[in-house]
Scaffold this motif. Structure first.
Motif, PDB file in Angstrom:
ATOM      1  N   TYR A 421       0.720  -1.258   0.035  1.00 44.74           N
ATOM      2  CA  TYR A 421      -0.222  -0.054  -0.074  1.00 44.74           C
ATOM      3  C   TYR A 421       0.983   1.251   0.012  1.00 44.74           C
ATOM      4  O   TYR A 421       0.461   2.252   0.010  1.00 44.74           O
ATOM      5  N   ILE A 429       3.773   6.157   4.112  1.00 43.85           N
ATOM      6  CA  ILE A 429       2.325   6.065   3.684  1.00 43.85           C
ATOM      7  C   ILE A 429       1.729   7.172   3.993  1.00 43.85           C
ATOM      8  O   ILE A 429       1.463   7.809   5.199  1.00 43.85           O
ATOM      9  N   ASP A 433      -2.490   7.137   0.425  1.00 42.99           N
ATOM     10  CA  ASP A 433      -2.033   5.531   0.960  1.00 42.99           C
ATOM     11  C   ASP A 433      -3.009   4.892   1.930  1.00 42.99           C
ATOM     12  O   ASP A 433      -3.491   3.931   1.860  1.00 42.99           O
TER      13      ASP A 433
END
Length: 457
Positions: A421, A429, A433
């Motif tokens: 991801y 992230i 995301d």
């Protein structure tokens, strides 16, 4: 517990009037369970009880301990003997230490009825009739009549007594009002129609006695008591990590949901477990115990001569609760007892805040059981002697979940999930995301159609 009594209690309190009852398996066996009945009788007379975790022996333990039979849990007998109305299981908080929920979460679980008192039989194919015979001698009532076609069935019969739900409601709503948290009543009444009576009893008490107070306090501005389906409650407990809510439920649902609350709030050692009963004169009988059970793995390590690191927070919170309630029932020494319990909790909590906790909070450098007892005893003595203490740390401490003994996470799987991801592969992230990941996994918070923006509670 012996260490706590010897180092934290006896040096500061006269416990000569305390009554002790040994509820170990061997003691119950040796007395044919008379010791349990004696404890229940004494608890009714005294009104305030502290109970250590007890063992309900399995078939294997019956054989290992040489018991005459498998004795049932003492909790059921206590709930019956003390006319239990609710088991209050609330989050325990340490100022300056981030656990799970930011604000208190209160829970009242109906103390009687449901599956715990069920009768059952294994039966074959045939007709099953459940019949009620009224005490007044009037005609019997068939509660259920069905045909069993399977060759192998288990028949379970239980009931939910509702007479004391009004008392539970008063206890619950008054606690939530005092703590300034939003109360919810949890059932599965949409499917289990027999649970409608629990909801109606709770709502009637709320509307007649508490609605206006909740409006005036601003806790429930529109005065409408909210009902939660038990399925929804399981999801909201995970989402509502800011805390500030209370729930009341049937016996079994309450058992399951409070276990979930305990896990969100770090572990069962960080929530209370207090049985509330009613004495003949209308006063509360309160029994306090730790929620975490006997912690068998640490006990066996101790027996092997290995060092242990037992966090006594739940035990001490229960002991403090019993002392406070005893002081409320007998006000002769109220001020001194309340001062001691406040100081004991402060000593315990500050020891965690200074990074001198047990290993479940401080990691590998954490103190052993004996070291922690010594450190709190030292701090308690200083506080009670009114000596100046160092300034508490200002920063918020967030103990890593990795320190928990039951922590079991596959790090390689986490890294694989992160890589999947991390869309732009920059080792971070972003919010985008995170949104993609939560939506894919089905955990993304849903927009409230009544509001213009999403608010995560």
């Amino acid at each position: 517990m012996n260490l706590i009594l010897e180092q934290w209690i006896k040096p500061h309190l006269d416990i000569s009037a305390w009554e002790f009852y040994d509820l170990s398996c061997k003691s119950r066996d040796a007395t044919d369970d008379k010791v349990l009945q004696d404890a229940i009788t004494a608890g009714k007379r005294l009104g305030s009880i502290f109970k250590e975790p007890t063992v309900t022996p399995s078939a294997i333990q019956v054989k290992e301990l040489g018991l005459k039979k498998a004795y049932g849990s003492p909790n059921g007998a206590m709930r019956k003997g003390w006319k239990g109305i609710t088991i209050s299981r609330d989050t325990i908080h340490i100022e300056g230490v981030k656990l799970g929920f930011d604000r208190p979460v209160l829970f009242d679980r109906h103390a009687v009825g449901g599956e715990y008192g069920a009768g059952w039989k294994s039966v074959g194919a045939g007709r099953l009739v459940t019949t009620f015979f009224p005490d007044d001698g009037s005609s019997p009532v068939i509660c259920d009549d069905r045909v069993l076609k399977d060759l192998n069935n288990v028949v379970v019969t239980y009931h939910n007594p509702l007479d004391n739900v009004t008392q539970l409601a008063h206890h619950f709503f008054s606690r939530c009002l005092e703590a300034k948290v939003i109360p919810y009543v949890v059932t599965k009444k949409t499917v289990f129609k027999w649970q409608e009576g629990f909801w109606l009893s709770m709502k009637t008490v709320f509307d007649e006695h508490y609605k206006q107070m909740y409006i005036d306090s601003g806790i429930i501005p529109d005065g409408n008591l909210q009902h939660l389906i038990s399925d929804s409650a399981t999801m909201q407990i995970i989402r509502w990590t800011k805390g500030g809510f209370g729930m009341a439920a049937h016996n079994y649902d309450g058992d399951m949901l409070t276990d979930e609350i305990a896990q969100v709030h770090r572990s069962p050692g960080f929530i209370t477990s207090n049985l509330i009963g009613i004495n003949d004169d209308g006063t509360y009988i309160k029994e306090f115990e730790a929620s975490h059970g006997t912690v068998a793995d640490l006990w066996h390590a101790h027996l092997r001569g290995e060092p242990t690191s037992m966090n006594p927070l739940g035990l001490v919170d229960a002991l403090v609760g019993a002392l406070d309630h005893a002081a409320d029932l007998n006000s002769d020494n109220l001020k001194a007892i309340k001062n001691f319990t406040v100081t004991l909790k402060k000593s315990l909590h500050n020891t965690f805040r200074y990074g001198q906790g047990t290993k479940d909070m401080a990691g590998p450098s954490g103190l052993t059981t004996e070291e922690f007892i010594d450190k709190v005893a030292w701090r308690l003595g200083r506080y009670l002697a009114a000596q100046e203490e160092e300034v508490p740390a200002n920063e918020l401490i967030i103990p890593s979940l990795k320190f928990r003994r039951n922590y079991n996470v596959d790090r390689s799987a986490i890294e694989h999930l992160f890589a999947e991801y991390d869309l732009d592969k920059d080792g971070k992230i972003t919010v985008d995301d995170l949104e993609n990941m939560l939506a894919t996994l089905g955990f993304a918070p849903k927009k409230d159609p009544t509001k213009t923006s999403t608010k995560v509670i």
